[in-house]
Design a protein around this motif. Structure first.
Motif, PDB file in Angstrom:
ATOM      1  N   GLN A 127      45.882  54.266  40.509  1.00  0.00           N
ATOM      2  CA  GLN A 127      46.402  53.243  41.416  1.00  0.00           C
ATOM      3  C   GLN A 127      45.327  52.279  41.909  1.00  0.00           C
ATOM      4  O   GLN A 127      45.632  51.192  42.394  1.00  0.00           O
ATOM      5  CB  GLN A 127      47.063  53.926  42.626  1.00  0.00           C
ATOM      6  CG  GLN A 127      48.214  54.841  42.271  1.00  0.00           C
ATOM      7  CD  GLN A 127      49.326  54.101  41.554  1.00  0.00           C
ATOM      8  OE1 GLN A 127      49.829  53.084  42.039  1.00  0.00           O
ATOM      9  NE2 GLN A 127      49.713  54.604  40.393  1.00  0.00           N
ATOM     10  N   THR A 128      44.069  52.695  41.789  1.00  0.00           N
ATOM     11  CA  THR A 128      42.971  51.901  42.335  1.00  0.00           C
ATOM     12  C   THR A 128      41.953  51.589  41.250  1.00  0.00           C
ATOM     13  O   THR A 128      41.627  52.446  40.427  1.00  0.00           O
ATOM     14  CB  THR A 128      42.278  52.656  43.485  1.00  0.00           C
ATOM     15  OG1 THR A 128      43.257  52.992  44.471  1.00  0.00           O
ATOM     16  CG2 THR A 128      41.189  51.812  44.118  1.00  0.00           C
ATOM     17  N   LEU A 129      41.441  50.375  41.258  1.00  0.00           N
ATOM     18  CA  LEU A 129      40.375  49.965  40.356  1.00  0.00           C
ATOM     19  C   LEU A 129      39.177  49.565  41.204  1.00  0.00           C
ATOM     20  O   LEU A 129      39.318  48.873  42.224  1.00  0.00           O
ATOM     21  CB  LEU A 129      40.812  48.782  39.485  1.00  0.00           C
ATOM     22  CG  LEU A 129      39.768  48.242  38.494  1.00  0.00           C
ATOM     23  CD1 LEU A 129      39.534  49.240  37.369  1.00  0.00           C
ATOM     24  CD2 LEU A 129      40.215  46.893  37.919  1.00  0.00           C
ATOM     25  N   VAL A 130      37.981  50.006  40.787  1.00  0.00           N
ATOM     26  CA  VAL A 130      36.753  49.650  41.491  1.00  0.00           C
ATOM     27  C   VAL A 130      35.868  48.868  40.533  1.00  0.00           C
ATOM     28  O   VAL A 130      35.718  49.247  39.364  1.00  0.00           O
ATOM     29  CB  VAL A 130      36.016  50.903  42.000  1.00  0.00           C
ATOM     30  CG1 VAL A 130      34.740  50.502  42.753  1.00  0.00           C
ATOM     31  CG2 VAL A 130      36.925  51.732  42.902  1.00  0.00           C
ATOM     32  N   SER A 131      35.266  47.782  41.010  1.00  0.00           N
ATOM     33  CA  SER A 131      34.426  46.942  40.153  1.00  0.00           C
ATOM     34  C   SER A 131      33.092  46.657  40.835  1.00  0.00           C
ATOM     35  O   SER A 131      33.004  46.563  42.064  1.00  0.00           O
ATOM     36  CB  SER A 131      35.134  45.617  39.838  1.00  0.00           C
ATOM     37  OG  SER A 131      35.431  44.911  41.035  1.00  0.00           O
ATOM     38  N   GLY A 132      32.042  46.531  40.027  1.00  0.00           N
ATOM     39  CA  GLY A 132      30.714  46.180  40.519  1.00  0.00           C
ATOM     40  C   GLY A 132      30.241  44.908  39.841  1.00  0.00           C
ATOM     41  O   GLY A 132      30.577  44.638  38.681  1.00  0.00           O
ATOM     42  N   SER A 133      29.426  44.131  40.556  1.00  0.00           N
ATOM     43  CA  SER A 133      29.096  42.792  40.064  1.00  0.00           C
ATOM     44  C   SER A 133      27.623  42.441  40.270  1.00  0.00           C
ATOM     45  O   SER A 133      26.903  43.087  41.037  1.00  0.00           O
ATOM     46  CB  SER A 133      29.969  41.752  40.789  1.00  0.00           C
ATOM     47  OG  SER A 133      29.526  40.431  40.566  1.00  0.00           O
ATOM     48  N   ARG A 134      27.224  41.378  39.589  1.00  0.00           N
ATOM     49  CA  ARG A 134      25.893  40.802  39.782  1.00  0.00           C
ATOM     50  C   ARG A 134      25.770  40.162  41.166  1.00  0.00           C
ATOM     51  O   ARG A 134      24.666  39.859  41.623  1.00  0.00           O
ATOM     52  CB  ARG A 134      25.621  39.769  38.685  1.00  0.00           C
ATOM     53  CG  ARG A 134      24.186  39.247  38.628  1.00  0.00           C
ATOM     54  CD  ARG A 134      23.991  38.440  37.364  1.00  0.00           C
ATOM     55  NE  ARG A 134      22.659  37.850  37.269  1.00  0.00           N
ATOM     56  CZ  ARG A 134      22.365  36.594  37.590  1.00  0.00           C
ATOM     57  NH1 ARG A 134      23.332  35.783  38.029  1.00  0.00           N
ATOM     58  NH2 ARG A 134      21.137  36.135  37.476  1.00  0.00           N
ATOM     59  N   ASP A 135      26.905  39.990  41.863  1.00  0.00           N
ATOM     60  CA  ASP A 135      26.859  39.454  43.228  1.00  0.00           C
ATOM     61  C   ASP A 135      26.463  40.522  44.240  1.00  0.00           C
ATOM     62  O   ASP A 135      26.527  40.295  45.449  1.00  0.00           O
ATOM     63  CB  ASP A 135      28.192  38.799  43.614  1.00  0.00           C
ATOM     64  CG  ASP A 135      29.366  39.792  43.663  1.00  0.00           C
ATOM     65  OD1 ASP A 135      29.115  41.019  43.638  1.00  0.00           O
ATOM     66  OD2 ASP A 135      30.521  39.342  43.724  1.00  0.00           O
ATOM     67  N   LYS A 136      26.075  41.738  43.737  1.00  0.00           N
ATOM     68  CA  LYS A 136      25.547  42.857  44.525  1.00  0.00           C
ATOM     69  C   LYS A 136      26.616  43.612  45.305  1.00  0.00           C
ATOM     70  O   LYS A 136      26.307  44.473  46.128  1.00  0.00           O
ATOM     71  CB  LYS A 136      24.459  42.375  45.504  1.00  0.00           C
ATOM     72  CG  LYS A 136      23.360  41.533  44.861  1.00  0.00           C
ATOM     73  CD  LYS A 136      22.426  40.948  45.899  1.00  0.00           C
ATOM     74  CE  LYS A 136      21.455  39.956  45.273  1.00  0.00           C
ATOM     75  NZ  LYS A 136      20.576  39.312  46.290  1.00  0.00           N
ATOM     76  N   THR A 137      27.889  43.295  45.071  1.00  0.00           N
ATOM     77  CA  THR A 137      28.970  43.945  45.814  1.00  0.00           C
ATOM     78  C   THR A 137      29.812  44.847  44.916  1.00  0.00           C
ATOM     79  O   THR A 137      29.784  44.733  43.686  1.00  0.00           O
ATOM     80  CB  THR A 137      29.909  42.914  46.468  1.00  0.00           C
ATOM     81  OG1 THR A 137      30.671  42.254  45.430  1.00  0.00           O
ATOM     82  CG2 THR A 137      29.135  41.891  47.276  1.00  0.00           C
ATOM     83  N   ILE A 138      30.569  45.715  45.576  1.00  0.00           N
ATOM     84  CA  ILE A 138      31.576  46.559  44.935  1.00  0.00           C
ATOM     85  C   ILE A 138      32.913  46.189  45.557  1.00  0.00           C
ATOM     86  O   ILE A 138      33.031  46.109  46.793  1.00  0.00           O
ATOM     87  CB  ILE A 138      31.289  48.053  45.177  1.00  0.00           C
ATOM     88  CG1 ILE A 138      29.915  48.432  44.614  1.00  0.00           C
ATOM     89  CG2 ILE A 138      32.378  48.921  44.566  1.00  0.00           C
ATOM     90  CD1 ILE A 138      29.408  49.772  45.107  1.00  0.00           C
ATOM     91  N   LYS A 139      33.911  45.966  44.727  1.00  0.00           N
ATOM     92  CA  LYS A 139      35.241  45.637  45.244  1.00  0.00           C
ATOM     93  C   LYS A 139      36.241  46.714  44.832  1.00  0.00           C
ATOM     94  O   LYS A 139      36.206  47.216  43.701  1.00  0.00           O
ATOM     95  CB  LYS A 139      35.708  44.263  44.747  1.00  0.00           C
ATOM     96  CG  LYS A 139      34.905  43.107  45.368  1.00  0.00           C
ATOM     97  CD  LYS A 139      35.487  41.757  45.019  1.00  0.00           C
ATOM     98  CE  LYS A 139      34.660  40.637  45.657  1.00  0.00           C
ATOM     99  NZ  LYS A 139      34.781  40.629  47.150  1.00  0.00           N
ATOM    100  N   VAL A 140      37.119  47.054  45.783  1.00  0.00           N
ATOM    101  CA  VAL A 140      38.172  48.041  45.558  1.00  0.00           C
ATOM    102  C   VAL A 140      39.502  47.298  45.520  1.00  0.00           C
ATOM    103  O   VAL A 140      39.832  46.542  46.448  1.00  0.00           O
ATOM    104  CB  VAL A 140      38.178  49.104  46.678  1.00  0.00           C
ATOM    105  CG1 VAL A 140      39.235  50.161  46.396  1.00  0.00           C
ATOM    106  CG2 VAL A 140      36.796  49.748  46.814  1.00  0.00           C
ATOM    107  N   TRP A 141      40.276  47.529  44.420  1.00  0.00           N
ATOM    108  CA  TRP A 141      41.500  46.759  44.185  1.00  0.00           C
ATOM    109  C   TRP A 141      42.723  47.679  44.142  1.00  0.00           C
ATOM    110  O   TRP A 141      42.654  48.790  43.608  1.00  0.00           O
ATOM    111  CB  TRP A 141      41.428  46.014  42.853  1.00  0.00           C
ATOM    112  CG  TRP A 141      40.212  45.175  42.635  1.00  0.00           C
ATOM    113  CD1 TRP A 141      39.003  45.592  42.181  1.00  0.00           C
ATOM    114  CD2 TRP A 141      40.083  43.764  42.875  1.00  0.00           C
ATOM    115  NE1 TRP A 141      38.114  44.542  42.097  1.00  0.00           N
ATOM    116  CE2 TRP A 141      38.748  43.396  42.518  1.00  0.00           C
ATOM    117  CE3 TRP A 141      40.942  42.768  43.334  1.00  0.00           C
ATOM    118  CZ2 TRP A 141      38.276  42.092  42.613  1.00  0.00           C
ATOM    119  CZ3 TRP A 141      40.478  41.464  43.430  1.00  0.00           C
ATOM    120  CH2 TRP A 141      39.161  41.138  43.071  1.00  0.00           C
ATOM    121  N   ASN A 142      43.835  47.186  44.672  1.00  0.00           N
ATOM    122  CA  ASN A 142      45.132  47.843  44.530  1.00  0.00           C
ATOM    123  C   ASN A 142      45.768  47.320  43.244  1.00  0.00           C
ATOM    124  O   ASN A 142      46.098  46.133  43.151  1.00  0.00           O
ATOM    125  CB  ASN A 142      46.026  47.536  45.735  1.00  0.00           C
ATOM    126  CG  ASN A 142      47.359  48.258  45.657  1.00  0.00           C
ATOM    127  OD1 ASN A 142      48.013  48.280  44.625  1.00  0.00           O
ATOM    128  ND2 ASN A 142      47.768  48.840  46.771  1.00  0.00           N
TER     129      ASN A 142
END
Length: 679
Positions: A535-550
């Motif tokens: 149900q959840t996707l987590v992504s990491g980026s060169r912008d130094k952040t981690i985002k949690v998605w529904n």
């Protein structure tokens, strides 16, 4: 041709298509266990069975060796004992075959009243044949042989196994890398001797075997070391120990130097002297003792390395360097290690500026080495630190950015330039190459059912492949920049991929239709993982952040800040509670996935963390870094359990096998390494 499996058949080869042997009229078996096609007889074990050369049809006709148990004696005790010992031999070979210089056990089964052992075929030439061509080895070559074989003997002796029949015929120089492989652990000849031991039959080969083997039927690690000394004597002088034993008994070992064709150094002569002592108590008692005397005393650290050469730094083969100098060259390279460590960080920092960042987060649900070994009861645990380097093989591309393992633990998938390579996990042999991308492949993954391979590329596309047939199924277009990371949902129905166009696309894997595009990152998306419930996707980026998605709504749940550089790898524990992130800032962070709170930071790598994979129970973590190492961590305590060294450049990707006994790593050094748990 088809080979008759009647152990008494004098002419077993028959034309293809025959149903009965044209010599003995026995029914022919086209495929043993519907898998192995027997080609010809390699050797006859004299009333015990035969050894055959065969092809493994399940592995693209890879060659293998099949040993047959077909004893002629009828006594119930002897027959029962033979079957018991043959089964124990299979278990022992399963354990020993984890070593890269010992053939892997592929199968053990019963068919048509016979028992069979199937082992990996070592393609190469044994040292006796090599001797006949060379007509003698130099002292330098004998040292190299000792340095290559002693760690193998150390490995088997530490596991309570004595070879008992070490001689030039049972040592093969493998064609692919020049390493010496130890074969024939006596599953036939030894068994015959042991069940007939009450009649006084000895175990071993006269001339090569120690007196305690021939006289008493007993063998110890020191017995194998005598055989190693006799082997070195034969290779050095060209004189057969069997011939000398026939003429002089064991008297020849006292004046073996008279057979030398040229002088050798005193230290090597003293080592051979001690190997050939008639009295077992006066001999070397362990392979490690020999290594300590063999390596120059002014370099004590090399002795320890030689004793564990299969664990840390196996020889790296280069076409321009003759095989026989491979080990010597590696010893020289050790002396340059400090310089390389200093320069390595500089060059790695330069690679960061080029934006070479890859994720392998799709592999996180697999078991880790904290789980049980296949050869032990389910309640038994093997310490996670017991890893050794089983195989190293080179990829044709400049760097291995991504590796994955099929769910059946048979196949390794890796990028290789603009192609994808499939490798045998058991042997490291290349199976096939998949072509279709027009630019470098950055990431690969396999669906949970093992049917579909997914690849992402610099050509801005994702391709789906039928893994079994190696055929392309479809291409997914839509990104405006390169694809660097993928994640596959636990049920295998949804694919997510991140791109340098700063977006994430979510696809229906069955139909290939795009479900939605997720926008929110301000720079390249370089890592992703699904939660266990999908149900959840987590992504990491060169912008130094981690985002949690529904994933149901496509909405961002929260953003996690804390890393100071690119978030290169993401993984989630199987209970869905803990998120793990690795970053170019050289740290690993643990987060509460539900609340987004940081739990702890793991430090210890001296280079950026490129890949993290975690155990299903969420307690153990493996991390690969630009500092050329892999670290194993206890996630509950944050303690570093062990560091695995061996890569010559940054480690880019990691994957665990389903049974948790194998860890595969790929790196900038153009190699793939297979690490196995030992008991």
């Amino acid at each position: 041709m088809i080979c008759c499996l009647n152990p008494d058949c004098p002419h077993p080869l028959n034309p293809d298509g025959k149903q009965f042997c044209q010599t003995c009229n026995r029914p022919l078996t086209p495929l043993l266990r519907n898998r192995f096609r027997v080609i010809r007889v390699l050797s006859d074990e004299g009333g015990f069975g035969r050894t055959y050369l065969a092809e493994d049809m399940d592995k693209l006709q890879d060659r293998c060796v099949i040993k047959q148990l077909a004893p002629k004696f009828q006594e119930s005790w002897a027959l029962s004992k033979a079957m018991d010992l043959f089964q124990r031999e299979a278990q022992r070979l399963q354990q020993l075959g984890e070593h890269p210089q010992i053939p892997t056990l592929l199968a053990y089964f019963e068919e048509n009243t016979y028992l069979y052992l199937v082992q990996q075929f070592i393609d190469g030439q044994n040292l006796l044949k090599e001797l006949q061509q060379k007509r003698g080895y130099s002292a330098k070559e004998i040292r190299e042989i000792l340095l290559d074989l002693l760690p193998v003997l150390k490995f088997i002796h530490e596991r309570g196994v004595i070879h008992r029949d070490l001689k030039p015929q049972n040592i093969i120089r493998r064609k692919s890398d020049g390493r010496l492989c130890l074969i024939d652990f006596g599953s036939s000849k030894q068994l015959t001797a042991r069940v007939q031991l009450q009649m006084g039959t000895s175990i071993g080969s006269h001339g090569y075997s120690a007196i305690e083997q021939i006289r008493d039927g007993k063998a110890y690690p020191a017995s194998d070391l005598f055989s190693l000394g006799a082997t070195c004597f034969h290779l050095l002088t060209g004189t057969s120990p069997f011939k000398l034993w026939t003429e002089h008994g064991y008297a020849w070992v006292q004046d073996w130097r008279q057979y030398l064709k040229s002088a050798i150094s005193d230290d090597l002569a003293e080592i051979i002297d001690k190997l050939l002592k008639k009295d077992a108590h006066q001999r070397y008692q362990s392979a490690e003792q020999v290594l300590k005397d063999l390596v120059p005393k002014q370099q004590p650290s090399l002795s320890a390395q030689a004793a564990n050469s299969f664990v840390i730094l196996p020889p790296t083969q280069q076409p321009s360097v003759p095989r026989k100098y491979a080990l010597l060259r590696n010893l020289f390279l050790v002396g340059s290690l400090i310089m390389l460590l200093v320069l390595g960080e500089f060059f790695y920092r330069q690679s960061h500026q080029l934006g070479i960042n890859v994720s392998s987060g799709f592999g996180q649900p697999n078991n880790t080495p904290a789980n049980t070994d296949a050869m032990l009861p389910q309640s038994s645990k093997i310490p996670l630190g017991n890893f050794y380097l089983a195989h190293t093989f080179k990829s044709p591309s400049r760097s291995v950015l991504s590796v994955a393992i099929s769910p059946d633990d048979k196949t390794i998938v890796s990028n290789s330039g603009d192609t994808i390579k499939l490798w045998s996990l058991a042997t490291g042999q290349e199976i096939s190459t998949l072509t279709g991308h027009s630019d470098r492949v950055n990431v690969v993954g396999v669906t949970p059912d093992g049917q579909t391979l997914v690849s992402g590329s610099e050509d801005k596309t994702i391709k789906l492949w039928n893994l079994a047939r190696g055929q392309e199924i479809r291409t997914l277009d839509g990104h405006s920049n390169s694809v660097h990371t993928i994640a596959i949902s636990p049920d295998g129905k949804i694919l997510a991929n991140g791109s340098d166009d700063k977006t994430i696309k979510v696809w229906n894997l069955t139909t290939g239709e795009e479900i939605r595009t997720l926008r929110g990152h301000s720079s390249w998306v370089r890592s992703m993982a699904f939660s266990p419930d999908g149900q959840t996707l987590v992504s990491g980026s060169r912008d130094k952040t981690i985002k949690v998605w529904n994933l149901t709504t496509g909405k961002e749940i929260r953003t996690l800040d804390g890393h100071s550089q690119t978030v290169t790898s993401i993984a989630i524990t199987s209970d869905g509670k803990t998120l793990i992130s690795g970053s170019d800032d050289k740290t690993i962070k643990l987060w509460n996935l539900k609340t987004g709170e940081e739990i702890r930071t793991l430090t210890g790598h001296s280079g950026g963390v490129r890949s993290v994979v975690i155990s299903r129970d969420g307690q153990t973590l493996a991390s690969g870094s630009g500092d050329k190492t892999i670290k194993l961590w206890n996630l509950k305590t944050g303690e570093a359990i062990r560091t695995l060294a061996g890569h010559g450049d940054g480690v880019q990707s990691l994957a665990f096998s389903q049974n948790g006994n194998i860890l595969v790593s790929g790196g900038f050094d153009n190699t793939i390494k297979i690490w196995r748990l030992s008991s």
